[in-house]
Design a protein around this motif. Structure first.
Motif, PDB file in Angstrom:
ATOM      1  N   CYS A  34       8.627  15.358   1.818  1.00 24.37           N
ATOM      2  CA  CYS A  34       7.158  14.435   1.795  1.00 24.37           C
ATOM      3  C   CYS A  34       8.242  13.581   0.857  1.00 24.37           C
ATOM      4  CB  CYS A  34       6.182  15.126   1.599  1.00 24.37           C
ATOM      5  SG  CYS A  34       4.771  13.374   1.759  1.00 24.37           S
ATOM      6  N   ASN A  35       8.124  11.831   1.012  1.00 22.99           N
ATOM      7  CA  ASN A  35       7.797  11.351  -0.329  1.00 22.99           C
ATOM      8  C   ASN A  35       7.101  10.514  -0.177  1.00 22.99           C
ATOM      9  OD1 ASN A  35      11.225  11.897  -1.190  1.00 22.99           O
ATOM     10  ND2 ASN A  35      11.550  12.491   0.465  1.00 22.99           N
ATOM     11  N   PHE A  36       6.524   9.444  -1.446  1.00 22.51           N
ATOM     12  CA  PHE A  36       5.729   8.824  -1.299  1.00 22.51           C
ATOM     13  C   PHE A  36       5.813   8.298  -2.243  1.00 22.51           C
ATOM     14  CE2 PHE A  36       3.855  11.331  -4.818  1.00 22.51           C
ATOM     15  CZ  PHE A  36       4.014  12.447  -5.042  1.00 22.51           C
ATOM     16  N   SER A  37       5.582   6.490  -1.997  1.00 16.85           N
ATOM     17  CA  SER A  37       5.691   5.448  -2.872  1.00 16.85           C
ATOM     18  C   SER A  37       5.021   5.318  -4.020  1.00 16.85           C
ATOM     19  CB  SER A  37       5.675   3.996  -2.468  1.00 16.85           C
ATOM     20  OG  SER A  37       4.077   4.091  -1.896  1.00 16.85           O
ATOM     21  N   SER A  38       3.796   6.034  -4.357  1.00 19.10           N
ATOM     22  CA  SER A  38       3.113   5.842  -5.037  1.00 19.10           C
ATOM     23  C   SER A  38       2.057   6.739  -5.858  1.00 19.10           C
ATOM     24  CB  SER A  38       2.173   4.876  -6.015  1.00 19.10           C
ATOM     25  OG  SER A  38       1.133   4.310  -4.510  1.00 19.10           O
ATOM     26  N   THR A  39       1.812   7.857  -7.069  1.00 17.14           N
ATOM     27  CA  THR A  39       1.412   8.327  -7.173  1.00 17.14           C
ATOM     28  C   THR A  39      -0.495   8.605  -7.149  1.00 17.14           C
ATOM     29  OG1 THR A  39       0.875   7.818  -9.768  1.00 17.14           O
ATOM     30  CG2 THR A  39       3.389   9.523  -9.031  1.00 17.14           C
ATOM     31  N   ALA A  40      -0.809   9.800  -6.192  1.00 20.26           N
ATOM     32  CA  ALA A  40      -2.389   9.699  -6.536  1.00 20.26           C
ATOM     33  C   ALA A  40      -3.348  11.423  -7.102  1.00 20.26           C
ATOM     34  CB  ALA A  40      -2.792   9.577  -5.401  1.00 20.26           C
ATOM     35  N   THR A  41      -4.145  10.746  -7.137  1.00 20.76           N
ATOM     36  CA  THR A  41      -4.498  12.296  -7.548  1.00 20.76           C
ATOM     37  C   THR A  41      -5.072  13.662  -6.311  1.00 20.76           C
ATOM     38  OG1 THR A  41      -6.778  11.522  -6.777  1.00 20.76           O
ATOM     39  CG2 THR A  41      -6.524  11.388  -8.760  1.00 20.76           C
ATOM     40  N   GLN A  42      -4.314  13.438  -5.065  1.00 20.26           N
ATOM     41  CA  GLN A  42      -4.328  14.490  -3.993  1.00 20.26           C
ATOM     42  C   GLN A  42      -3.467  14.084  -2.795  1.00 20.26           C
ATOM     43  OE1 GLN A  42      -4.573  17.417  -2.965  1.00 20.26           O
ATOM     44  NE2 GLN A  42      -6.813  17.051  -2.629  1.00 20.26           N
ATOM     45  N   LEU A  43      -2.279  15.409  -2.789  1.00 22.39           N
ATOM     46  CA  LEU A  43      -1.657  15.688  -1.501  1.00 22.39           C
ATOM     47  C   LEU A  43      -1.565  16.688  -1.000  1.00 22.39           C
ATOM     48  CD1 LEU A  43       2.178  14.995  -1.911  1.00 22.39           C
ATOM     49  CD2 LEU A  43       1.294  17.070  -1.537  1.00 22.39           C
TER      50      LEU A  43
ATOM     51  N   GLY B  45       0.973  -1.003  -0.147  1.00 18.58           N
ATOM     52  CA  GLY B  45      -0.082   0.174   0.075  1.00 18.58           C
ATOM     53  C   GLY B  45       0.764   1.080   0.174  1.00 18.58           C
ATOM     54  N   GLN B  46      -0.224   2.479  -0.383  1.00 18.49           N
ATOM     55  CA  GLN B  46       0.702   3.882   0.312  1.00 18.49           C
ATOM     56  C   GLN B  46       1.349   4.043   0.900  1.00 18.49           C
ATOM     57  OE1 GLN B  46       2.079   6.336  -1.786  1.00 18.49           O
ATOM     58  NE2 GLN B  46       0.117   7.548  -2.384  1.00 18.49           N
ATOM     59  N   GLN B  47       2.861   4.717   1.479  1.00 13.82           N
ATOM     60  CA  GLN B  47       4.272   4.839   2.184  1.00 13.82           C
ATOM     61  C   GLN B  47       4.741   6.238   1.744  1.00 13.82           C
ATOM     62  OE1 GLN B  47       5.190   2.700   4.792  1.00 13.82           O
ATOM     63  NE2 GLN B  47       3.808   1.031   3.416  1.00 13.82           N
ATOM     64  N   VAL B  48       3.908   6.356   2.640  1.00  4.59           N
ATOM     65  CA  VAL B  48       4.662   8.125   3.191  1.00  4.59           C
ATOM     66  C   VAL B  48       5.564   8.794   4.045  1.00  4.59           C
ATOM     67  CG1 VAL B  48       3.959  10.744   2.939  1.00  4.59           C
ATOM     68  CG2 VAL B  48       2.171   9.105   2.424  1.00  4.59           C
ATOM     69  N   GLN B  49       6.847   8.876   2.950  1.00  2.00           N
ATOM     70  CA  GLN B  49       7.865   9.346   4.301  1.00  2.00           C
ATOM     71  C   GLN B  49       8.069  10.935   5.061  1.00  2.00           C
ATOM     72  OE1 GLN B  49       8.780   6.809   6.279  1.00  2.00           O
ATOM     73  NE2 GLN B  49       8.435   5.469   5.189  1.00  2.00           N
ATOM     74  N   GLN B  50       8.276  11.443   5.523  1.00  2.00           N
ATOM     75  CA  GLN B  50       8.583  12.692   6.290  1.00  2.00           C
ATOM     76  C   GLN B  50       9.692  13.008   6.787  1.00  2.00           C
ATOM     77  OE1 GLN B  50       4.224  13.599   7.592  1.00  2.00           O
ATOM     78  NE2 GLN B  50       6.023  15.908   7.073  1.00  2.00           N
ATOM     79  N   SER B  51      10.142  14.168   6.360  1.00  2.00           N
ATOM     80  CA  SER B  51      11.635  14.477   7.415  1.00  2.00           C
ATOM     81  C   SER B  51      11.677  16.121   6.645  1.00  2.00           C
ATOM     82  CB  SER B  51      13.264  13.824   6.233  1.00  2.00           C
ATOM     83  OG  SER B  51      12.765  14.462   4.885  1.00  2.00           O
ATOM     84  N   PRO B  52      12.775  16.375   7.825  1.00  2.00           N
ATOM     85  CA  PRO B  52      12.950  15.809   9.218  1.00  2.00           C
ATOM     86  C   PRO B  52      12.181  15.426   9.918  1.00  2.00           C
ATOM     87  CG  PRO B  52      13.742  18.428   9.329  1.00  2.00           C
ATOM     88  CD  PRO B  52      13.028  18.011   7.933  1.00  2.00           C
TER      89      PRO B  52
ATOM     90  N   LYS C  50       6.555  12.840 -11.148  1.00  2.00           N
ATOM     91  CA  LYS C  50       7.160  11.458 -11.051  1.00  2.00           C
ATOM     92  C   LYS C  50       8.694  11.176 -10.593  1.00  2.00           C
ATOM     93  CE  LYS C  50      10.610  14.195 -14.216  1.00  2.00           C
ATOM     94  NZ  LYS C  50      10.980  14.987 -16.096  1.00  2.00           N
ATOM     95  N   GLU C  51       9.197  12.115  -9.468  1.00  2.00           N
ATOM     96  CA  GLU C  51       9.349  11.962  -8.519  1.00  2.00           C
ATOM     97  C   GLU C  51       9.508  11.115  -7.430  1.00  2.00           C
ATOM     98  OE1 GLU C  51      13.229  14.849  -8.132  1.00  2.00           O
ATOM     99  OE2 GLU C  51      13.281  14.667 -10.421  1.00  2.00           O
ATOM    100  N   ARG C  52       7.552  11.040  -6.959  1.00  2.00           N
ATOM    101  CA  ARG C  52       7.161  11.248  -6.273  1.00  2.00           C
ATOM    102  C   ARG C  52       7.483  12.061  -4.365  1.00  2.00           C
ATOM    103  NH1 ARG C  52       7.301   6.856  -8.551  1.00  2.00           N
ATOM    104  NH2 ARG C  52       9.467   5.586  -6.762  1.00  2.00           N
ATOM    105  N   ARG C  53       7.318  12.910  -4.725  1.00  2.00           N
ATOM    106  CA  ARG C  53       8.033  13.932  -3.490  1.00  2.00           C
ATOM    107  C   ARG C  53       7.432  15.338  -3.729  1.00  2.00           C
ATOM    108  NH1 ARG C  53      11.764  17.781  -5.211  1.00  2.00           N
ATOM    109  NH2 ARG C  53      13.229  16.900  -7.328  1.00  2.00           N
ATOM    110  N   SER C  54       7.564  15.854  -2.221  1.00  2.00           N
ATOM    111  CA  SER C  54       6.698  17.087  -2.480  1.00  2.00           C
ATOM    112  C   SER C  54       7.377  17.960  -0.946  1.00  2.00           C
ATOM    113  CB  SER C  54       5.087  16.998  -1.589  1.00  2.00           C
ATOM    114  OG  SER C  54       4.812  18.308  -1.284  1.00  2.00           O
ATOM    115  N   SER C  55       7.570  19.127  -1.427  1.00  2.00           N
ATOM    116  CA  SER C  55       8.325  19.810   0.181  1.00  2.00           C
ATOM    117  C   SER C  55       7.539  21.138   0.238  1.00  2.00           C
ATOM    118  CB  SER C  55       9.511  20.867  -0.908  1.00  2.00           C
ATOM    119  OG  SER C  55       9.335  21.419  -2.043  1.00  2.00           O
TER     120      SER C  55
END
Lengths: 115, 106
Positions: free
Chosen positions: B23-32, B1-8, B66-71
């Protein structure tokens, strides 16, 4: 505007007891959620419901049951309370999470203490 | 399932400094979305940004799908910015990261 009401705000139970948490929303939202937040940590999804009478398991559903008999209400039952279960339980709802114009609205939480 | 990792996991700043949360996530979705939780308080949405760059007030979010990350960039931090910042993504199954605890001292 609307509001999400969680009852009770504080719940104290004995180990092994069956406990029920309630959530009501007046947004007329279709989707509702139950999350657990342990002290200083993020939210873990227990159950969610896309519409009335629908139930979907989250990543933390073991040990919990849920019920969505009306669109406006979503209840969560701890089937056998454990001491390591002390946490804040948060209820949320959304009209259409997939739309960038929408969001999750949260209640103020139920703090569970197990003696 | 979807995994979400935050740092720091935590960040301490002096008032006026800038903050950068990841914020890094394992798969793309329509909403963040990015949420804020005040100490002992409930969660409120800060902004929705499933792709691209979005600004609101002192907040700027950049999501590279495409890199599955948000800041989330907070400029000129204030003591009232202290709290926990969480990102959330997914379809109907909305998954949250573990959050970044921000403390801004005067």
């Amino acid at each position: 505007g609307g509001i999400i009401t969680q009852t009770p705000k504080f719940l104290i139970g004995q180990e092994g007891q069956k406990l029920t948490l309630k959530c009501q929303q007046n947004f007329n939202h279709d989707t509702m959620y139950w999350y657990r937040q342990d002290s200083g940590k993020g939210l873990r999804l227990i159950y969610y419901s896309i519409t009335e009478n629908d139930l979907q398991k989250g990543d933390l559903s073991e040990g919990y049951d849920a019920s969505r008999e009306k669109k406006s209400s979503f209840s969560l039952t701890v089937t056998s309370a454990q001491k390591n279960e002390m946490a804040v339980f948060l209820c949320a709802s959304s009209r259409d999470w997939g739309s960038s114009a929408e969001t999750l609205y949260f209640g103020s939480g139920t703090r569970l203490t197990v003696l | 399932g979807q995994q979400v990792q935050q740092s720091p996991a935590s960040l301490v700043l002096q008032e006026g400094e800038n903050a950068e949360l990841q914020c890094n996530f394992s798969s793309t979705a329509t909403q963040l979305q990015w949420f804020y939780q005040s100490p002992g308080g409930s969660l409120v949405s800060l902004l929705s940004n499933p792709s691209g760059t979005k600004h609101t007030g002192r907040l700027t979010s950049t999501t590279v799908t495409k890199e599955r990350r948000s800041s989330l960039h907070i400029s000129s931090s204030q003591t009232t910015d202290s709290g926990t910042y969480l990102c959330a993504t997914g379809g109907y199954k909305v998954v949250f990261g573990s959050g970044t605890r921000l403390l801004v001292s005067p």
